[in-house]
Scaffold this motif. Sequence first.
Motif, PDB file in Angstrom:
ATOM      1  N   THR A  27       0.839  -1.194   0.000  1.00 11.58           N
ATOM      2  CA  THR A  27       0.000   0.000   0.000  1.00 11.58           C
ATOM      3  C   THR A  27       0.873   1.242   0.000  1.00 11.58           C
ATOM      4  N   ILE A  28       0.524   2.202  -0.845  1.00  4.05           N
ATOM      5  CA  ILE A  28       1.267   3.466  -0.916  1.00  4.05           C
ATOM      6  C   ILE A  28       0.302   4.616  -0.654  1.00  4.05           C
ATOM      7  N   GLY A  29       0.617   5.422   0.337  1.00  5.19           N
ATOM      8  CA  GLY A  29      -0.173   6.606   0.637  1.00  5.19           C
ATOM      9  C   GLY A  29       0.518   7.847   0.077  1.00  5.19           C
ATOM     10  N   PHE A  30      -0.263   8.727  -0.490  1.00  9.08           N
ATOM     11  CA  PHE A  30       0.267   9.976  -1.034  1.00  9.08           C
ATOM     12  C   PHE A  30      -0.365  11.159  -0.315  1.00  9.08           C
ATOM     13  N   ASP A  31       0.473  12.086   0.107  1.00  7.65           N
ATOM     14  CA  ASP A  31      -0.005  13.398   0.509  1.00  7.65           C
ATOM     15  C   ASP A  31      -0.522  14.100  -0.745  1.00  7.65           C
ATOM     16  N   ILE A  88      -3.559   2.171  -3.492  1.00  7.08           N
ATOM     17  CA  ILE A  88      -3.122   3.561  -3.469  1.00  7.08           C
ATOM     18  C   ILE A  88      -4.124   4.377  -2.654  1.00  7.08           C
ATOM     19  N   LEU A  89      -3.631   5.088  -1.650  1.00  3.96           N
ATOM     20  CA  LEU A  89      -4.471   5.929  -0.802  1.00  3.96           C
ATOM     21  C   LEU A  89      -4.038   7.385  -0.922  1.00  3.96           C
ATOM     22  N   LEU A  90      -5.003   8.274  -0.875  1.00  3.05           N
ATOM     23  CA  LEU A  90      -4.720   9.697  -0.716  1.00  3.05           C
ATOM     24  C   LEU A  90      -4.913  10.018   0.755  1.00  3.05           C
ATOM     25  N   ILE A  91      -3.856  10.479   1.419  1.00  2.09           N
ATOM     26  CA  ILE A  91      -3.921  10.798   2.849  1.00  2.09           C
ATOM     27  C   ILE A  91      -3.501  12.248   3.009  1.00  2.09           C
ATOM     28  N   SER A  99      -3.440   9.504  14.168  1.00  2.00           N
ATOM     29  CA  SER A  99      -4.323   9.577  12.999  1.00  2.00           C
ATOM     30  C   SER A  99      -3.886   8.598  11.915  1.00  2.00           C
ATOM     31  N   TYR A 100      -2.581   8.408  11.750  1.00  2.00           N
ATOM     32  CA  TYR A 100      -2.118   7.420  10.765  1.00  2.00           C
ATOM     33  C   TYR A 100      -2.501   6.006  11.191  1.00  2.00           C
ATOM     34  N   ARG A 101      -2.353   5.711  12.465  1.00  2.00           N
ATOM     35  CA  ARG A 101      -2.757   4.378  12.934  1.00  2.00           C
ATOM     36  C   ARG A 101      -4.254   4.164  12.704  1.00  2.00           C
ATOM     37  N   GLY A 102      -5.039   5.241  12.844  1.00  2.00           N
ATOM     38  CA  GLY A 102      -6.459   5.136  12.558  1.00  2.00           C
ATOM     39  C   GLY A 102      -6.729   4.824  11.096  1.00  2.00           C
ATOM     40  N   VAL A 103      -5.991   5.467  10.198  1.00  2.00           N
ATOM     41  CA  VAL A 103      -6.121   5.179   8.764  1.00  2.00           C
ATOM     42  C   VAL A 103      -5.784   3.724   8.480  1.00  2.00           C
TER      43      VAL A 103
END
Length: 234
Positions: A6-10, A119-122, A156-160
């Motif tokens: 999984t890849i998160g993007f700002d 792919i996540l937008l965070i 908040s990241y752990r929540g995501v």
Amino acid sequence: MRKISTIGFDADDTLWQNEAFFRLTQDKFAVLLQDFTQADHLAERLLAAERRNLGHYGFGVKGFILSMIETAIEVTDARVSAPIIQELLDAGQDMLKHPIHLLPHVESTLEMLAPDHKILLITKGDLLDQERKLAQSGLGEFFDGVEVLSDKNETSYRGVFARHNLNPNEVLMVGNSLKSDIIPVLATGARAVYVPHGMTWELEHATMPVASERLAEIPDLSHLGAALSAFNNS
């Protein structure tokens, strides 16, 4: 370490330009208030107001405009005119309608990674504004999930990760802010790629973490594939 699934993007200043438009509006603010105070002093007062108001307004254009109005009242001893206040409100409206300008290599990088990764937008900030930007960016099809947070910290990241049933050891976060995108992500056990932007809001400044096998720095997103391979092969 496990391979990254999984890849998160700002979003702001990682996928598209953002801070540049805040700087342009702040320059206009200095011109509007030039009869009352010097630009450097005004910038200091505005930054103090923004820091003071984060807990009330959160991140984004709306809080920025309210902080400018508050600062204008302070530095003019409440003598700021209604037309100046109106110009600040108009500037905020312009920012909320500004076209999206993607940063280099964004679309090609997402096209490369999306077939084999979640792919996540965070991001963080005003929900409506971030939804607008994503819709106008044309990038929505690449994301399997979108998270707009009130702030970015370890909790908040752990929540995501919990909401998406993710193991932090399989997550990579990509962003331009050490404070919001890198340091709290590393604290969860995930990996991170820092992509400096060149314009970073003062309240996002932080000290670079010590060297870690879970952290990489790249000059732009065209180098993300190589960083990903290095993580997976380490």
